[in-house]
Design a protein around this motif. Sequence first.
Motif: not given
Length: 163
Positions: A103-115
């Motif tokens: 999941i990326l926030n509105e600034s396209n920064e990664l805030i959630y990663d389950d990869s």
Amino acid sequence: MRTDDDAFDVPADSSGSSRGAFSRRIALAFAAVAAITVLLAAVVISAVWNYQFDQYVRANLQHISDSVADVGAQVYATYNGWTFQALSVIPRLGTMQGVAMQILNESNELIYDDSVNASPSQGAETEEGPAQARGFNLEPQGPVVTSPVVVNSKTVGTVRMWA
């Protein structure tokens, strides 16, 4: 004296061998055409099958991504942003289903990663190493689907998924 019938006479032994050679050539030509046809059919069927399977996988991923984006929009609104509590409600897909999600926030920064990879890469013994050394995929690999997370007509994030 020769007659017209004598001009068309062919010795018996050469007539049999030329007919046999011609028959063999025709049989080999038919066999070659059949083999090429089978090979071509196999290649075309394989290509069509792979394309259809890829489309099926992509459609399923898109459906899951849209569902997670809907959940994300609800929890974003409930918890007033991308808080720890909001992200803890997001469905865990990860390695259990062979799907990677970010999941990326509105600034396209990664805030959630389950990869997280099932098998960490070389050098993963140390805790101090970079994320790649611990087995994280920070960048998607393969076909990626995305779904916007929209709250009150404003895009507040993006769900990114790949298999």
